[in-house]
Structures are given as structure tokens and as C-alpha cells.
Enzyme design. Structure first.
Site, short mmCIF file in Angstrom:
data_model
loop_
_atom_site.label_atom_id
_atom_site.label_comp_id
_atom_site.label_asym_id
_atom_site.label_seq_id
_atom_site.Cartn_x
_atom_site.Cartn_y
_atom_site.Cartn_z
CG LEU A 92 -1.75 -1.30 1.40
CD1 LEU A 92 -2.69 -1.16 2.61
CD2 LEU A 92 -2.54 -1.65 0.15
CB ALA A 142 -2.19 5.13 -2.61
N GLY A 143 -0.52 6.93 -0.27
CA GLY A 143 -0.78 8.10 0.56
C GLY A 143 0.09 9.30 0.25
CD GLN A 178 -6.28 4.33 -1.71
OE1 GLN A 178 -5.07 4.31 -1.48
NE2 GLN A 178 -7.18 4.26 -0.75
N GLY A 200 -8.21 5.38 3.47
CA GLY A 200 -7.80 4.43 4.48
C GLY A 200 -7.18 3.16 3.93
CB THR A 201 -5.05 0.64 5.62
OG1 THR A 201 -5.90 0.55 6.78
CG2 THR A 201 -3.88 1.56 5.94
N GLY A 240 -2.67 1.98 17.66
CA GLY A 240 -3.66 0.94 17.57
C GLY A 240 -3.00 -0.36 18.03
CG ASN A 297 -1.56 -2.80 13.05
OD1 ASN A 297 -1.10 -3.86 12.65
ND2 ASN A 297 -2.28 -2.00 12.28
CG HIS A 349 33.86 27.03 2.79
ND1 HIS A 349 33.36 27.23 1.53
CD2 HIS A 349 33.78 28.24 3.41
CE1 HIS A 349 33.01 28.49 1.38
NE2 HIS A 349 33.24 29.13 2.51
#
Length: 390
Positions: free
Chosen positions: A6, A8-9, A77, A82-83, A134, A159, A310
Site C-alpha cells: 500500500l 498511495a498516501g 487508488q 484508508g488502508t 492501535g 499494530n 566549507h
């Protein structure tokens, strides 16, 4: 066996770094996060379904249609909800058991090998502050519940976003209602699945490197470089250079006299290092970089094409691509009061939990001579610091 990643975020918590690239392309030890995971998957699976969205064309351009014998299939997506919503886009591309990984964290080969031994599983990491995560609730090694940031203790198994699932998960996702934050949560679908089937909990301690905030890149970089156990020099090293500990130096790179490099350190291709500079442990320097005379870089990530001129000091910092650090620039990485460094994320001051943390500088930034950064500061891409002339 297939895997779904996953990726896409938009990753707004990683600003300014993700304003110019998707989070899976942020580099740790000179490799994109996604590449670390694809290398861990090599030999375990034969195809990866990449669920992409934000700046998807950059991921496709970087990895193409195949990686180390793994077929790469891209699914878009368009709206990030959300996941669970993201995984639903892989329906029809997988059958039977498959792995699921978050594309913006790093998972070790050891963890993935243990996961695929189970028909169904989740991964978890024991934490001291479960109220921030979570958490999976387990009984006899199996999932029996899930709680999102519980105010009272129910479990310390945070998680970590890696799963072995099968096609039944898609029906559970379709039953979901939006969470309080307006998303369809994969963990809730897995928790529902666990009410009728055995879903095992696999310990991810030491095998999972989360990258939620910019400073997490430094932590992941430290962990991966600590596993570097040999020196490999493909470039040129002049006389009177001191190399101590494991150091990798890429082709076309010239390390000039008087440089002191103390590993673990990784330096990319076609760089110019020194003379008379100090590269300290857990530093990654990308390709086509320039580290000038009298420069000290400590525990930092310097991305491709950047120049540190430098008499500058870069400590515990992340420097984006094609940045020009003017001479005499100092990035302070320690508060005067010794407290942990705070940094603003989406308008909120967040505790990094790090005693030492410098600056996060986006791509194409230029600093004037003698610029000083206080700990935890950020600069957006393309900005520059002013120089007063009389």
C-alpha cells in the site's frame, strides 16, 4: 504467492520531504524505502501489487515493471480513504493467501519469512506507550480484539501493518463503516475476520522500522547502517585519508586528503568528499554530492546532488536533493535545556522523543553563508535564507 504493498498516501506528516516525492521513495541508507521492502520480498513472492496514488508516476519510473525477478503490477487508488479502502483495490489481482505491507515502513526479511509460515497473521511490536497506537489484543498467540489508542491498558502490542490474509478479507472490508477519522480501516476488517478464523500475532520487535515522521528516517537509517559489517570502496581515496569502521564508497567518488570517515557510513557515486572533513557514524550521503573543506556531518541523511560547503556543521539532520548549504552554516541539534526536541507537524508541536535532532531541509533549498538553524526547524522546497549586504 503474491504481496500487496500500500503506497498511495500523500504523507503530509513527512512534509517538507514528501512535497516533492512520494514517501516510499524517501531514502534510507541510500535506498528508497520501497526498495528495502522489495529486496526483503525477493524469493518469497513472485508478484507485487503496488497500490499507488500520490505522485504515482515517480514510483513507476523508478521501479518499472520488474524488480529482481518480481513482477510489479500497479493499481491506482485515486481517493485515499484508508488502508482498507486501499487494499480493496487489489481485489481481483490476488487469490489465495497473500502478504500485505505498508509501503512507507521497512520490514525485515526475517519478519516476512516468519509471517508466510502462517495461514493468516498480523504483526505487532511491544511498546511502552500503547495509548499512542492501535493495538492488537491477543489470547494464546491469536488475535481476539483490537483497540485504537486505548486510554486504559488493554494491550501493548502495537499494530505494525504487515499481514498475511486471503480473499475473505475483501468481504470484511466491504462491511466496514468509516472510522471517526473518516477512513475504512484494514485493522478493523482483520479483527472482524479473527472472530471466525485463527489470525496469529507475529512479534515484529527489531524487525520493523516505522517511518511516520521525518526524524523516523534517521532512526531507520541508524538501524540499517548498524548492520553494515564491511568496508567496500569503489571510488578513489587519496593519501592521508582515515577510514575507520565499515564504510561504503561508490564508483566515481573522490575522497580527498585529510578526510576522516568513521563508519558506519554510506557514500554514493560521483561525490567529492573533503579535503579535511569529518563524516561521523550513521551518515548516508547520496550520489553526486559535495562535502567541502572543514565540514562535519554527523548522523544525517544527505540526499542526491546536495552540496555542503566549507566550515559547516550538519548534525542529526535530513538534507533533501539538490540543496546548497552555504559556507559556515550550522545546524544545531541540541536544546540548551537538554530536553527532547520538538518540531511542528501540520501546525501542531510534536515531541520527537529525541534528545538530538537538527533540521529537515526540502529539495532545492539554498542557505546563505553563516546561516544557523535551531533544533527541529524545517525549510520547504525551493526556499532560501537571506544574506544581508552592505
Amino acid at each position: 504467492m503474491k504481496a500487496v504493498v500500500l503506497a498511495a498516501g500523500k504523507s503530509t506528516r513527512m512534509y517538507p520531504l514528501t512535497l516533492t516525492r512520494p514517501k516510499p521513495l524517501l531514502e534510507v541508507a541510500n535506498k528508497p524505502i520501497l526498495q528495502h521492502n522489495l529486496e526483503s520480498l525477493s524469493g518469497l513472492i513472485d508478484e507485487v501489487i503496488l497500490v499507488v496514488g500520490y505522485r504515482k508516476e515517480m514510483i513507476k519510473e523508478k521501479f518499472g515493471e520488474e524488480f529482481n525477478g518480481i513482477k510489479l503490477t500497479y493499481v491506482e487508488q485515486r481517493e485515499q480513504l484508508g488502508t482498507g479502502h486501499a487494499l480493496l483495490h487489489a481485489e481481483g489481482y490476488v487469490s489465495g493467501r497473500f502478504l500485505v505491507l505498508m509501503g512507507d515502513d521497512i520490514y525485515s526479511r526475517k519478519l516476512l519469512e516468519e509471517c508466510v509460515e502462517h495461514d493468516l497473521c498480523v504483526t505487532a511490536h511491544r511498546v511502552n506507550d500503547p495509548e499512542r497506537f492501535g493495538v492488537w489484543i491477543e489470547k494464546e498467540g491469536k488475535v481476539c480484539g483490537f483497540a485504537e489508542k486505548p486510554k486504559e491498558f488493554v494491550s501493548d502490542l502495537a499494530n505494525t501493518g504487515c499481514y498475511v490474509l486471503d480473499e475473505e478479507i475483501f468481504q470484511e472490508i466491504k462491511k466496514l463503516e468509516k472510522s471517526p477519522r473518516g477512513e475504512y480501516e484494514l485493522n478493523e476488517a482483520v479483527n472482524s475476520l479473527a472472530k471466525s478464523r485463527d489470525v496469529y500475532v507475529v512479534n515484529a520487535d527489531g524487525c520493523w522500522f516505522p517511518v511516520s515522521y521525518p526524524w523516523n528516517l534517521l532512526e531507520a537509517n541508524e538501524k540499517i547502517l548498524e548492520n553494515l559489517n564491511e568496508t567496500k570502496i569503489e571510488g578513489e581515496v587519496e593519501e592521508h585519508v582515515k577510514i575507520k569502521g565499515p564504510v561504503v564508497i561508490g564508483k566515481g567518488t573522490l575522497v580527498k586528503s585529510g578526510a576522516y570517515i568513521k563508519g558506519p557510513v554510506v557514500i554514493g557515486k560521483n561525490c567529492r568528499i573533503g579535503p579535511n572533513c569529518f563524516i561521523r557514524p550513521c551518515t548516508s550521503i547520496g550520489n553526486n554530492c559535495r562535502i567541502g573543506n572543514g565540514v562535519e556531518v554527523k548522523n544525517s541523511i544527505v540526499m542526491h546532488g546536495s552540496k555542503i560547503n566549507h566550515l559547516s556543521y550538519i548534525g542529526d539532520s535530513i538534507i533533501g536533493c539538490n540543496v546548497n548549504i552555504g559556507g559556515g552554516t550550522i545546524i544545531a541539534n541540541l536544546r540548551h535545556d537538554g530536553q527532547t526536541v520538538k518540531s511542528f507537524v501540520k501546525g501542531e508541536k510534536i515531541d520527537t522523543l529525541r534528545r538530538k535532532f537538527g533540521a529537515v531541509i526540502g529539495d532545492n533549498v539554498k542557505t546563505g553563508v553563516n546561516t544557523v538553524f535551531y533544533p527541529g526547524r524545517k525549510i520547504w522546497p525551493g526556499r532560501f535564507t537571506s544574506v544581508s549586504y552592505t
